[in-house]
Design a protein around this motif. Sequence first.
Motif, PDB file in Angstrom:
ATOM      1  N   GLU A  95       0.811  -1.227   0.000  1.00 56.84           N
ATOM      2  CA  GLU A  95       0.000   0.000   0.000  1.00 56.84           C
ATOM      3  C   GLU A  95       0.841   1.271   0.000  1.00 56.84           C
ATOM      4  OE1 GLU A  95      -0.642  -0.460   4.839  1.00 56.84           O
ATOM      5  OE2 GLU A  95      -2.230  -1.023   3.442  1.00 56.84           O
ATOM      6  N   TYR A  97       1.573   2.615  -3.715  1.00 54.63           N
ATOM      7  CA  TYR A  97       0.525   3.002  -4.664  1.00 54.63           C
ATOM      8  C   TYR A  97       0.822   4.365  -5.289  1.00 54.63           C
ATOM      9  CZ  TYR A  97      -2.695  -0.851  -3.728  1.00 54.63           C
ATOM     10  OH  TYR A  97      -3.283  -2.084  -3.658  1.00 54.63           O
ATOM     11  N   LYS A  98       1.536   5.211  -4.552  1.00 57.07           N
ATOM     12  CA  LYS A  98       1.844   6.552  -5.068  1.00 57.07           C
ATOM     13  C   LYS A  98       2.781   6.494  -6.274  1.00 57.07           C
ATOM     14  CE  LYS A  98       5.388   7.047  -1.455  1.00 57.07           C
ATOM     15  NZ  LYS A  98       5.736   7.783  -0.210  1.00 57.07           N
ATOM     16  N   GLY A 132       2.245   4.361  -8.691  1.00 54.49           N
ATOM     17  CA  GLY A 132       1.450   3.585  -9.645  1.00 54.49           C
ATOM     18  C   GLY A 132       1.689   3.949 -11.091  1.00 54.49           C
ATOM     19  N   GLU A 165      -8.374  -2.313  -6.841  1.00 53.71           N
ATOM     20  CA  GLU A 165      -7.523  -1.141  -6.632  1.00 53.71           C
ATOM     21  C   GLU A 165      -6.109  -1.395  -7.128  1.00 53.71           C
ATOM     22  OE1 GLU A 165      -6.372   2.030  -3.047  1.00 53.71           O
ATOM     23  OE2 GLU A 165      -7.337   0.119  -2.573  1.00 53.71           O
ATOM     24  N   TYR A 166      -5.629  -2.617  -6.938  1.00 53.14           N
ATOM     25  CA  TYR A 166      -4.303  -3.030  -7.411  1.00 53.14           C
ATOM     26  C   TYR A 166      -4.196  -2.836  -8.925  1.00 53.14           C
ATOM     27  CZ  TYR A 166      -0.814  -6.778  -8.540  1.00 53.14           C
ATOM     28  OH  TYR A 166       0.235  -7.534  -9.012  1.00 53.14           O
ATOM     29  N   GLU A 196      -6.214  -0.954 -10.887  1.00 56.43           N
ATOM     30  CA  GLU A 196      -6.475   0.423 -11.297  1.00 56.43           C
ATOM     31  C   GLU A 196      -5.303   1.348 -11.010  1.00 56.43           C
ATOM     32  OE1 GLU A 196     -10.108   1.471  -9.351  1.00 56.43           O
ATOM     33  OE2 GLU A 196     -11.368   0.645 -10.944  1.00 56.43           O
ATOM     34  N   THR A 197      -4.510   1.020 -10.003  1.00 57.31           N
ATOM     35  CA  THR A 197      -3.370   1.867  -9.635  1.00 57.31           C
ATOM     36  C   THR A 197      -2.255   1.821 -10.666  1.00 57.31           C
ATOM     37  OG1 THR A 197      -3.822   1.608  -7.274  1.00 57.31           O
ATOM     38  CG2 THR A 197      -1.583   2.232  -7.881  1.00 57.31           C
TER      39      THR A 197
END
Length: 503
Positions: free
Chosen positions: A207, A210-211, A213, A230-231, A233-234
């Motif tokens: 987590e 994610y920044k 991504g 979310e994984y 889409e990131t």
Amino acid sequence: MSLNYIYPESEVIRNYDKCICCRACERQCANEVHEYLEEADKMIADDAKCVDCHRCVSICPVRALKIVPTDHDFKKNTSWKKKDIYEVYKQADSGGVLLSSMGNPNEFPVYWDKILLNASQVTNPSIDPLREPMETTVFLGAKAEELTRGENGKLIPITSPQLKLDLPVMFSAMSYGSISYNAHESLARASQEAGTFYNTGEGGLHEDFYKYGGNTIVQVASGRFGVHREYLETAAAIEIKMGQGAKPGIGGHLPGKKVGPDVSRTRMIPEGTDAISPAPHHDIYSIEDLRQLVFSLKEATAYKKPVIVKIAAVHNVAAIASGIARSGADIVAIDGFRGGTGAAPTRIRDNVGIPIEVALAQVDSRLRDEGIRDKISVVAAGSIRSSADVIKAVALGADAVYIGTSALLALGCHLCRTCNQGKCNWGIATQRPDLVKRLNPDIGYKRLVNLMTAWKHEIEEMMGGMGINSIEALRGNRLMLRGVGLTDVELRMLGIKHAGESA
């Protein structure tokens, strides 16, 4: 007393005239090789525990240590080398499958070393990269088959999602769990600064990252570890892992001792349990099945991200790549048999697969012959060691390359080949907090950026020497390559001429 048939492969040589008994080697060795004898005021070493990682050599303040291969050997026998004998001993003792880390160490041909680059002279002048623009930017993804213009004559861009790289090099798949948090952070930060991408491997995305991504490729492997909306889409792109160069036809295995709280949460598996991914995807048994997953992932991410399919280099790789190009995938990544790994069955790593050089040349030729080369980008992997290997890979037909071992070396890896033990003294292939902290990501990412910067300069110099000013003009341009010491069959497979042979 039981007999020990295996003599240590390395010996710790200590210069007692230099040694000051500071005990730094003892404190730094995760394998407990070094010990201080207080009554003798002397350091000793247990050679049998040494994995030849060179941590003690690097840390010794007075350079009192060195690690050397042992000269102990068996009676000379052409059929039975020491390695072969020791492996029989190990299996007779344990009854288990042999595991190994990193790439194939055997003396198979390295075709990169038998390929030379052509250079410009008088009639085709070279280009000075210091004074003239050189284009190393690469776009990965399917390309439009024809140009479309509007009423005003301007081009209408109709392309599938693309990955933009500032140079044709990306960091290959290495999962969180197989490598440490700090190693992943170093790769993520370096990708962002160098204008490239890193691959999460099949271990999910922590987590905290994610920044990053926009510079992350996430992987969907057979175990589906860490895969959720979310994984996906990131990420900037999604890779379906069908195979890996170090272990074609084999799934993954992360030992439970490496699955701590963070890895457990990221992979979405119970803490302390082995993460075993199956050899096949149990929903993929044909190109049609693969196509379904490709479009499921595209549908799940609103067709905004390119989909990569990663395959191992095997004998029918060209036909497989042709099918992948027709499956709707945007990029195919081909991993040769010298690719690295955290752990693989030794027999698989050392005997299965084919060299990336031959696989790449055959895939590029097949796609061109079928008129579908622009339908898909090709990424080559499996022991890309230098910028020269990158240039040769592009000339053989790659749009870009993946590097794994080279990146780990930049972080400090010494190729001791014991990643599966989880005791990496350099803080890379470990989850032990005391070892992880040895890799400072503030330093690690800068070393990776330095590597990319140096390779970019060298790529520009080599391109200039060939009279080429863009990666795109080099892609598949095998006239720029010549072979040395290769058979006619090898030259034909690679699609190049021998040194001295005119075009």
